[in-house]
Motif scaffolding. Structure first.
Motif, PDB file in Angstrom:
ATOM      1  N   ASN A 116      -2.241   1.686   4.185  1.00 28.08           N
ATOM      2  CA  ASN A 116      -1.811   1.696   2.786  1.00 28.08           C
ATOM      3  C   ASN A 116      -1.865   3.112   2.187  1.00 28.08           C
ATOM      4  OD1 ASN A 116      -0.731   0.435   0.504  1.00 28.08           O
ATOM      5  ND2 ASN A 116      -2.737   0.235  -0.435  1.00 28.08           N
ATOM      6  N   ASP A 149       8.917  -1.283  -1.928  1.00 28.64           N
ATOM      7  CA  ASP A 149       7.659  -0.625  -2.280  1.00 28.64           C
ATOM      8  C   ASP A 149       7.591  -0.225  -3.763  1.00 28.64           C
ATOM      9  OD1 ASP A 149       5.168   0.344  -0.960  1.00 28.64           O
ATOM     10  OD2 ASP A 149       5.819   2.247  -1.827  1.00 28.64           O
ATOM     11  N   LYS A 152       4.403   0.020  -6.421  1.00 31.96           N
ATOM     12  CA  LYS A 152       3.096   0.050  -5.759  1.00 31.96           C
ATOM     13  C   LYS A 152       2.476   1.438  -5.940  1.00 31.96           C
ATOM     14  CE  LYS A 152       4.176  -3.570  -2.522  1.00 31.96           C
ATOM     15  NZ  LYS A 152       4.524  -3.916  -1.159  1.00 31.96           N
TER      16      LYS A 152
END
Length: 185
Positions: A116, A149, A152
């Protein structure tokens, strides 16, 4: 601790000399830094030496030692998406290395997602590499990953990048996906 100013001065002094190597003649600065790399005892010192060596390889426009040190960097430092993406990009620019470039970049994306961190960074480089290799399947998947994405937040990642958008052949790419990516600007 190394004196960075003195180190830079030593590198610059050796840059104009040429020394023999397994890659043919290379700037003496690379050989000098190689010696320092072999003496490095900490990860920080090794990381610094690789950064400097790769910079010297880039200045010399010699892909063979650059590729060698990118591979060695992967073996010597903790695995990071940015290191895999750097190797993938170098490979993408060497004829006949496209498959390995795509594999290494896919490894960068997978590692980034697992940890991550550096996800957008890795996906953006995957788009660039796909463009170099003219692989619109990989490009589409990377763009989709970037769109997915959106929103995020990560402590360690890049912002959305758009330098490659003008290089995308709109006739070969999902127009809606490309438009959704451009909306992220």
């Amino acid at each position: 601790m190394m004196d960075i100013t003195a180190l830079g001065s030593q590198v610059a002094k050796r840059r104009s000399s040429r020394v023999p190597s397994e890659f043919g003649e290379i700037p003496g600065s690379i050989g000098y830094l190689e010696g320092l790399l072999n003496q490095a005892t900490t990860l920080d010192e090794k990381h610094l030496m690789f950064v400097l060596i790769l910079g010297e390889c880039s200045r010399a426009s010699n892909p063979e030692p650059e590729l060698h040190y990118l591979r060695r960097q992967l073996e010597s430092l903790p695995l990071q998406p940015i290191l895999l993406a750097s190797l993938a990009y170098a490979l993408a620019n060497i004829p006949g290395s496209g498959d390995e470039a795509l594999t290494r970049c896919a490894e960068a994306v997978a590692l980034a997602r697992k940890e991550n961190r550096q996800v957008r960074y890795s996906l953006a480089w995957q788009v660039r590499i796909a463009l170099i290799l003219d692989d619109y399947t990989v490009l589409h998947d990377a763009l989709q990953g970037l769109v997915d994405d959106a929103g995020k937040q990560r402590e360690e990642d890049s912002a959305y990048e758009f330098d490659f958008v003008d290089q995308i052949d709109a006739a070969r790419c999902d127009a809606q996906l490309l438009a959704r990516y451009e909306e992220l600007a």
